[in-house]
Design a protein around this motif. Structure first.
Motif, PDB file in Angstrom:
ATOM      1  N   ILE A 546      -1.649  12.654  14.814  1.00  0.00           N
ATOM      2  CA  ILE A 546      -3.027  12.226  14.053  1.00  0.00           C
ATOM      3  C   ILE A 546      -3.068  11.002  13.145  1.00  0.00           C
ATOM      4  CG2 ILE A 546      -4.797  13.388  12.610  1.00  0.00           C
ATOM      5  CD1 ILE A 546      -3.747  16.241  13.679  1.00  0.00           C
ATOM      6  N   HIS A 547      -2.101  10.877  12.386  1.00  0.00           N
ATOM      7  CA  HIS A 547      -2.205   9.788  11.488  1.00  0.00           C
ATOM      8  C   HIS A 547      -2.006   8.349  12.623  1.00  0.00           C
ATOM      9  CE1 HIS A 547       0.287   6.462   9.643  1.00  0.00           C
ATOM     10  NE2 HIS A 547      -0.157   6.966   8.294  1.00  0.00           N
ATOM     11  N   ALA A 548      -1.379   8.295  13.833  1.00  0.00           N
ATOM     12  CA  ALA A 548      -1.349   7.125  14.661  1.00  0.00           C
ATOM     13  C   ALA A 548      -2.597   7.000  14.983  1.00  0.00           C
ATOM     14  CB  ALA A 548      -0.248   7.487  15.628  1.00  0.00           C
ATOM     15  N   SER A 549      -3.842   8.070  15.234  1.00  0.00           N
ATOM     16  CA  SER A 549      -5.077   7.825  15.778  1.00  0.00           C
ATOM     17  C   SER A 549      -5.724   6.682  15.123  1.00  0.00           C
ATOM     18  CB  SER A 549      -5.670   8.957  15.974  1.00  0.00           C
ATOM     19  OG  SER A 549      -6.105   9.491  14.654  1.00  0.00           O
ATOM     20  N   ASN A 550      -5.791   6.549  13.648  1.00  0.00           N
ATOM     21  CA  ASN A 550      -6.438   5.377  13.387  1.00  0.00           C
ATOM     22  C   ASN A 550      -5.538   4.508  12.354  1.00  0.00           C
ATOM     23  OD1 ASN A 550      -5.637   6.865  10.949  1.00  0.00           O
ATOM     24  ND2 ASN A 550      -7.791   6.671   9.896  1.00  0.00           N
ATOM     25  N   ALA A 551      -4.128   4.548  12.680  1.00  0.00           N
ATOM     26  CA  ALA A 551      -3.431   3.766  11.666  1.00  0.00           C
ATOM     27  C   ALA A 551      -3.581   2.393  12.058  1.00  0.00           C
ATOM     28  CB  ALA A 551      -1.754   4.312  11.983  1.00  0.00           C
ATOM     29  N   ARG A 552      -3.202   1.477  11.143  1.00  0.00           N
ATOM     30  CA  ARG A 552      -3.354   0.163  11.201  1.00  0.00           C
ATOM     31  C   ARG A 552      -2.438  -0.575   9.964  1.00  0.00           C
ATOM     32  NH1 ARG A 552      -6.911   2.448   8.349  1.00  0.00           N
ATOM     33  NH2 ARG A 552      -8.066   1.645   6.691  1.00  0.00           N
ATOM     34  N   ASP A 553      -1.761  -1.494  10.242  1.00  0.00           N
ATOM     35  CA  ASP A 553      -0.897  -2.314   9.435  1.00  0.00           C
ATOM     36  C   ASP A 553      -1.833  -3.028   8.243  1.00  0.00           C
ATOM     37  OD1 ASP A 553       1.443  -1.622  10.550  1.00  0.00           O
ATOM     38  OD2 ASP A 553       1.633  -3.387  11.744  1.00  0.00           O
ATOM     39  N   VAL A 554      -1.778  -2.543   7.211  1.00  0.00           N
ATOM     40  CA  VAL A 554      -2.349  -2.972   6.030  1.00  0.00           C
ATOM     41  C   VAL A 554      -1.435  -3.592   4.765  1.00  0.00           C
ATOM     42  CG1 VAL A 554      -4.034  -2.209   4.206  1.00  0.00           C
ATOM     43  CG2 VAL A 554      -4.149  -1.632   6.628  1.00  0.00           C
ATOM     44  N   PHE A 555      -1.745  -4.542   4.388  1.00  0.00           N
ATOM     45  CA  PHE A 555      -1.163  -5.237   3.061  1.00  0.00           C
ATOM     46  C   PHE A 555      -1.589  -4.198   2.095  1.00  0.00           C
ATOM     47  CE2 PHE A 555      -0.831  -8.002  -0.680  1.00  0.00           C
ATOM     48  CZ  PHE A 555       0.708  -8.533  -0.366  1.00  0.00           C
ATOM     49  N   VAL A 556      -0.413  -3.610   1.288  1.00  0.00           N
ATOM     50  CA  VAL A 556      -0.761  -2.612   0.125  1.00  0.00           C
ATOM     51  C   VAL A 556      -1.224  -3.642  -1.116  1.00  0.00           C
ATOM     52  CG1 VAL A 556       0.074  -1.292  -1.539  1.00  0.00           C
ATOM     53  CG2 VAL A 556       0.820  -1.124   1.031  1.00  0.00           C
ATOM     54  N   ARG A 598       7.370  -0.819  -7.245  1.00  0.00           N
ATOM     55  CA  ARG A 598       8.784  -1.817  -6.592  1.00  0.00           C
ATOM     56  C   ARG A 598       8.747  -1.586  -5.183  1.00  0.00           C
ATOM     57  NH1 ARG A 598      13.917   0.394  -8.496  1.00  0.00           N
ATOM     58  NH2 ARG A 598      12.948   0.056 -10.609  1.00  0.00           N
ATOM     59  N   TYR A 599       8.449  -0.148  -4.528  1.00  0.00           N
ATOM     60  CA  TYR A 599       8.632   0.006  -3.131  1.00  0.00           C
ATOM     61  C   TYR A 599       7.560  -0.584  -2.339  1.00  0.00           C
ATOM     62  CZ  TYR A 599       9.362   2.046   1.531  1.00  0.00           C
ATOM     63  OH  TYR A 599       9.571   2.232   2.926  1.00  0.00           O
ATOM     64  N   TRP A 600       6.392  -0.183  -2.827  1.00  0.00           N
ATOM     65  CA  TRP A 600       4.984  -0.376  -2.085  1.00  0.00           C
ATOM     66  C   TRP A 600       4.474  -1.727  -2.323  1.00  0.00           C
ATOM     67  CZ3 TRP A 600       4.682   2.948   1.734  1.00  0.00           C
ATOM     68  CH2 TRP A 600       4.970   4.401   1.363  1.00  0.00           C
ATOM     69  N   SER A 601       4.539  -2.369  -3.454  1.00  0.00           N
ATOM     70  CA  SER A 601       3.893  -3.539  -3.585  1.00  0.00           C
ATOM     71  C   SER A 601       4.358  -4.846  -2.613  1.00  0.00           C
ATOM     72  CB  SER A 601       4.007  -4.053  -4.912  1.00  0.00           C
ATOM     73  OG  SER A 601       3.470  -3.316  -5.961  1.00  0.00           O
ATOM     74  N   GLY A 602       3.309  -5.437  -1.947  1.00  0.00           N
ATOM     75  CA  GLY A 602       3.812  -6.468  -1.251  1.00  0.00           C
ATOM     76  C   GLY A 602       4.301  -6.420   0.127  1.00  0.00           C
ATOM     77  N   ARG A 603       4.206  -4.871   0.674  1.00  0.00           N
ATOM     78  CA  ARG A 603       4.585  -4.474   1.853  1.00  0.00           C
ATOM     79  C   ARG A 603       3.428  -4.265   2.851  1.00  0.00           C
ATOM     80  NH1 ARG A 603       9.336  -1.747   2.251  1.00  0.00           N
ATOM     81  NH2 ARG A 603       8.668  -0.651   3.895  1.00  0.00           N
ATOM     82  N   ASN A 604       3.389  -4.679   4.052  1.00  0.00           N
ATOM     83  CA  ASN A 604       2.640  -4.162   5.147  1.00  0.00           C
ATOM     84  C   ASN A 604       3.067  -2.870   5.696  1.00  0.00           C
ATOM     85  OD1 ASN A 604       0.629  -6.315   5.792  1.00  0.00           O
ATOM     86  ND2 ASN A 604       2.563  -7.626   6.421  1.00  0.00           N
ATOM     87  N   VAL A 605       2.008  -1.615   5.477  1.00  0.00           N
ATOM     88  CA  VAL A 605       2.060  -0.417   5.773  1.00  0.00           C
ATOM     89  C   VAL A 605       1.249   0.034   6.935  1.00  0.00           C
ATOM     90  CG1 VAL A 605       2.503   1.797   4.989  1.00  0.00           C
ATOM     91  CG2 VAL A 605       3.178  -0.056   3.681  1.00  0.00           C
ATOM     92  N   ALA A 606       1.677   0.793   7.921  1.00  0.00           N
ATOM     93  CA  ALA A 606       0.795   1.596   8.741  1.00  0.00           C
ATOM     94  C   ALA A 606       0.006   2.844   7.957  1.00  0.00           C
ATOM     95  CB  ALA A 606       1.505   1.969   9.873  1.00  0.00           C
ATOM     96  N   LEU A 607      -1.111   2.445   7.504  1.00  0.00           N
ATOM     97  CA  LEU A 607      -1.989   3.454   7.140  1.00  0.00           C
ATOM     98  C   LEU A 607      -2.919   4.049   7.905  1.00  0.00           C
ATOM     99  CD1 LEU A 607      -2.964   1.725   3.528  1.00  0.00           C
ATOM    100  CD2 LEU A 607      -0.956   2.967   3.927  1.00  0.00           C
ATOM    101  N   GLY A 608      -2.920   5.498   7.926  1.00  0.00           N
ATOM    102  CA  GLY A 608      -3.721   6.132   8.631  1.00  0.00           C
ATOM    103  C   GLY A 608      -4.025   7.601   8.221  1.00  0.00           C
ATOM    104  N   TRP A 609      -4.586   8.422   8.943  1.00  0.00           N
ATOM    105  CA  TRP A 609      -4.971   9.865   8.366  1.00  0.00           C
ATOM    106  C   TRP A 609      -3.773  10.683   7.647  1.00  0.00           C
ATOM    107  CZ3 TRP A 609      -9.677  10.921   7.650  1.00  0.00           C
ATOM    108  CH2 TRP A 609     -10.503  10.513   8.367  1.00  0.00           C
ATOM    109  N   HIS A 610      -3.965  11.282   6.489  1.00  0.00           N
ATOM    110  CA  HIS A 610      -3.338  11.887   5.585  1.00  0.00           C
ATOM    111  C   HIS A 610      -3.914  13.399   5.429  1.00  0.00           C
ATOM    112  CE1 HIS A 610      -0.912  13.566   2.166  1.00  0.00           C
ATOM    113  NE2 HIS A 610      -1.976  13.157   1.592  1.00  0.00           N
ATOM    114  N   HIS A 611      -3.338  14.355   5.585  1.00  0.00           N
ATOM    115  CA  HIS A 611      -4.231  15.749   5.468  1.00  0.00           C
ATOM    116  C   HIS A 611      -4.423  16.266   4.323  1.00  0.00           C
ATOM    117  CE1 HIS A 611      -4.569  20.062   5.142  1.00  0.00           C
ATOM    118  NE2 HIS A 611      -4.864  19.999   6.407  1.00  0.00           N
TER     119      HIS A 611
END
Length: 743
Positions: A546-556, A598-611
């Motif tokens: 379900i998360h992958a259905s709308n996931a897209r790489d996004v710069f945090v 420290r972990y999330w800043s400056g990363r490209n993350v596949a953001l998608g549906w979260h329950h």
């Protein structure tokens, strides 16, 4: 009660002392095998049968030896009993009875060790009923002088072969099919048996000598009064003993759950003992009057003292069971030897002045002083461990109270006119034929109802808003489900989503009707599931799709960090605290912020549906729970906390934490702290150890899942903010870990 009404006080007093002596000798003759079987039998596999029969053989021989030694020494210990046991046949009979009672007592430990404790009350119920019938049967016969003693022993001659036939034919073969997890090392067994047996000897001497002491000092009539008061009290003592035995058996199967099991046992035992002991203490004159007027007088004060002594002893019994399950038998010896020593010292001091009442004072003084000493010693040696058990006990009490209020199918509630009309249209039933029941009896801002038609087949979920916040949550749920259905169109995961049949938003009514989900709710399914890891892995895979259905790489971005990190931390920081506690909390909160930024800043993350609340209560499964690998995820409900920009695997971590807290019977915060710093038992499922896992570190993801869980609860209802136990268990315990351990 029956014996007191049927037999003279002199006969009852002498028989009571004989029974007490036989029980004491039988307990000593077990050579601590009962505790050994409780602790080890569950993990012995195919060796279980051999261990049981060897234990019975050893106990038989030692029972005969102990009875013979007592008969020889009775002239010095109790001249009154010497008269009864002076003939050859009486001595032989008493010896055989002691052996029989030794086996009868030991088979309860066998049942508990085989994790078949449910049969123990069945066996004891039959024993009690048969004993009452036999008490009446001996009246007017040549055996009337020994009637109570014979009524006590004869039912065991039937129960021993019946119970052991069940053990041999059913329970031992079942255990033989399981994997042996218990390694029996001679040195460990000897160490456990020696200290533990010393403790058992001490306690049995105290329990056995008390009625003999009364008989010698005050005669058989006073001994009868003590026997009645002690029989009533001992039934309360058995409550904590039963919980201790069950806790040991469960801890033997899963040693990591010792503390949660102990906390739950303390909560239930303390509650039961406070209620029962207080009731008996208040009603003592009337309780004893049932046995006859001759048993009132001093026995009223004696009964009150004895039942009050059961309260501190109940908690001490759980402490002993916890120490025994951990193999710390030296502590058990210290506790029980101290208890008996204080008892005899107090009895020697008080009985000459207060008579039989002095025995009651002695038991209360011994149990209370030892309980206080345990609390003081543990607070000095392991203060954090004490705080942890107290917190677990408090949260366990809260969960127990909530469980009493939260039922799978609650009371029938009336439907509003608009609700009945809309539901009748969906189900194609008459409005008057509908029956609505609350699925839970404790809601936040929405009520969830199961509405069924007259045919008993047609049904639907009705979710109604009860507050303005509930209206917002329903609006969000409808919007999210609509967006999800668009994203999942043509994909197999679409079947997992709720189907909204009707959406009503009137001036006074806000509710939705939702198609009933197939399958079984996750809470009950998970409890019976043998392969929990496979079940959790399938659940996480479904949510990952379900998360992958709308996931897209996004710069945090900073905006994302503010929503996902800063807002939950701000809610935690806003909780009421003392100035000192607030400073400590602020430091821990800053460490969490540093970790996440420290972990999330400056990363490209596949953001998608979260329950938002991916937990067992919001999952439905089909298939057999006995094999998690054969089960399938049938549905996922309650999407009002969902977001379309969640990081991968976050729902998996939330499920792992909530499922583990459910399995242990603890709050999510406690499970989170143990996962983060490795202080507790292994998790049944961890996303970072699953084949489908992403590479995000456990510390980051578990902390973020915990943060989102707190944010959801604090946003959902004010009751969390106002509950100090919930705050301590879910917030402060984790913050304390960050303060101590850093990041």
């Amino acid at each position: 009660m029956v014996a007191a009404r049927l037999y003279p006080a002199e006969v009852l007093g002498l028989n009571a002392v004989m029974i007490s002596t036989m029980i004491t000798l039988a307990n000593l003759a077990q050579l601590n095998l009962g505790n050994f079987l409780n602790r080890t039998l569950a993990g012995t596999g195919r060796r279980a049968g051999r261990i049981i029969w060897i234990s019975y053989l050893v106990a038989t021989g030692s029972g005969a030896i102990f009875a013979g030694l007592f008969i020889f020494a009775s002239r010095w210990v109790s001249p009154e009993l010497t008269k009864e046991l002076s003939s050859f046949w009486m001595a032989v009979g008493f010896t055989l009875c002691t052996v029989v009672w030794t086996i009868f007592n030991l088979q309860d430990s066998v049942l508990s060790g085989l994790r078949q404790s449910v049969w123990v009350p069945v066996e004891n119920g039959f024993f009690s009923a048969a004993k009452i019938l036999l008490l009446a049967a001996f009246i007017g016969t040549q055996w009337a002088q020994l009637g109570p003693f014979l009524a006590w022993i004869l039912p065991t001659l039937l129960l021993i072969p019946l119970v052991n036939l069940l053990i041999a034919a059913r329970f031992v073969p079942d255990m033989a099919n399981s994997v042996a997890t218990q390694q029996l090392r001679v040195r460990e067994i000897a160490g456990m048996m020696s200290w533990d047996y010393l403790a058992t000897i001490a306690m049995m001497v105290g329990l056995g000598m008390a009625p003999i002491l009364v008989l010698q000092l005050a005669g058989p009539i006073a001994a009868a009064g003590y026997a009645i008061a002690w029989a009533i009290t001992y039934s309360i003592y058995l409550v904590s003993r039963s919980f201790g035995i069950s806790m040991m058996a469960e801890a033997a199967a899963d040693p990591g759950l010792r503390k949660p099991l102990a906390a739950r046992s303390i909560t239930i035992v303390a509650g039961l003992l406070l209620v029962s002991a207080s009731a008996i203490a208040v009603l003592a004159p009337y309780v004893l009057l049932v046995f006859g007027e001759s048993y009132t007088g001093d026995n009223v004060a004696l009964l009150r003292l004895l039942v009050l002594s059961a309260i501190p002893w109940g908690v001490t019994t759980i402490y002993i069971a916890l120490a025994r399950s951990a193999g710390k038998t030296g502590r058990i010896a210290i506790v029980q030897i101290s208890t008996v020593s204080v008892f005899f010292a107090a009895a020697k001091l008080l009985v000459p002045f207060y008579g039989v009442i002095g025995i009651g004072f002695a038991w209360l003084a011994s149990h209370l002083s030892v309980f206080i000493a345990i609390c003081a010693a543990e607070s000095l040696i392991n203060p954090r461990g004490v705080r942890e058990v107290l917190l677990l006990s408090a949260s366990s009490a809260g969960r127990l109270l909530e469980a009493l209020r939260r039922r799978e199918l609650g009371p029938v509630v009336p439907l509003h006119h608009v609700e009945a009309k809309a539901t009748a249209k969906v189900l194609k039933q008459e409005p008057a034929s509908l029956t609505a029941r609350r699925l839970v009896t404790f809601d936040n801002d929405c009520q969830t109802l199961m509405v069924a038609g007259a045919d008993g087949v047609s049904s639907t979920f009705l979710k109604r808003a009860t507050t303005e916040r509930g209206r917002v949550a329903l609006d969000r749920h409808v919007a999210v489900v609509g967006s999800l259905r668009d994203d999942l169109k043509g994909r197999p995961e679409l079947r997992l989503l709720p189907e909204i049949l009707s959406d009503v938003d009137g001036e006074g009514d806000r509710f939705i009707l939702q198609r009933s989900m197939p399958g079984t709710n996750g809470r009950s399914f998970y409890k019976d599931c043998l392969d929990k890891h496979a079940l959790m892995s399938k659940s996480c895979a479904a949510m990952a799709a379900i998360h992958a259905s709308n996931a897209r790489d996004v710069f945090v971005t900073t905006e994302w960090l503010q929503v996902w990190i800063d807002e939950p931390l701000a809610k935690i920081a806003a909780l009421e605290r003392t100035r000192s506690a607030a400073r400590k909390a602020d430091r821990a909160i800053e460490r969490i912020r540093e970790l996440q930024y420290r972990y999330w800043s400056g990363r490209n993350v596949a953001l998608g549906w979260h329950h938002g609340d991916f937990s067992l209560g919001n999952l439905f499964y089909t298939g057999g729970p006995e094999r998690g690998a054969a089960a399938s995820v049938a549905g996922i409900i309650d999407w009002d906390g969902a977001a379309s920009d969640g990081p991968p695997c976050l729902d998996a971590w939330h499920l792992a934490l909530t499922a583990e807290s459910e399995r242990r019977g603890t709050e999510l915060g406690h499970a989170t702290a143990e996962l983060l710093w490795g202080q507790g038992p292994a998790f049944a499922f961890r996303p970072d150890q699953d084949a489908s896992s992403t590479n995000e570190p456990a510390l980051v993801m578990a902390t973020l899942a915990w943060l989102r869980h707190l944010h959801s609860n604090l946003s959902k209802s004010e009751r969390y903010r106002q509950n100090p136990i919930w705050r301590m268990a879910n917030v402060d315990w984790v913050l304390g870990g960050f303060k101590r351990n850093g990041i």
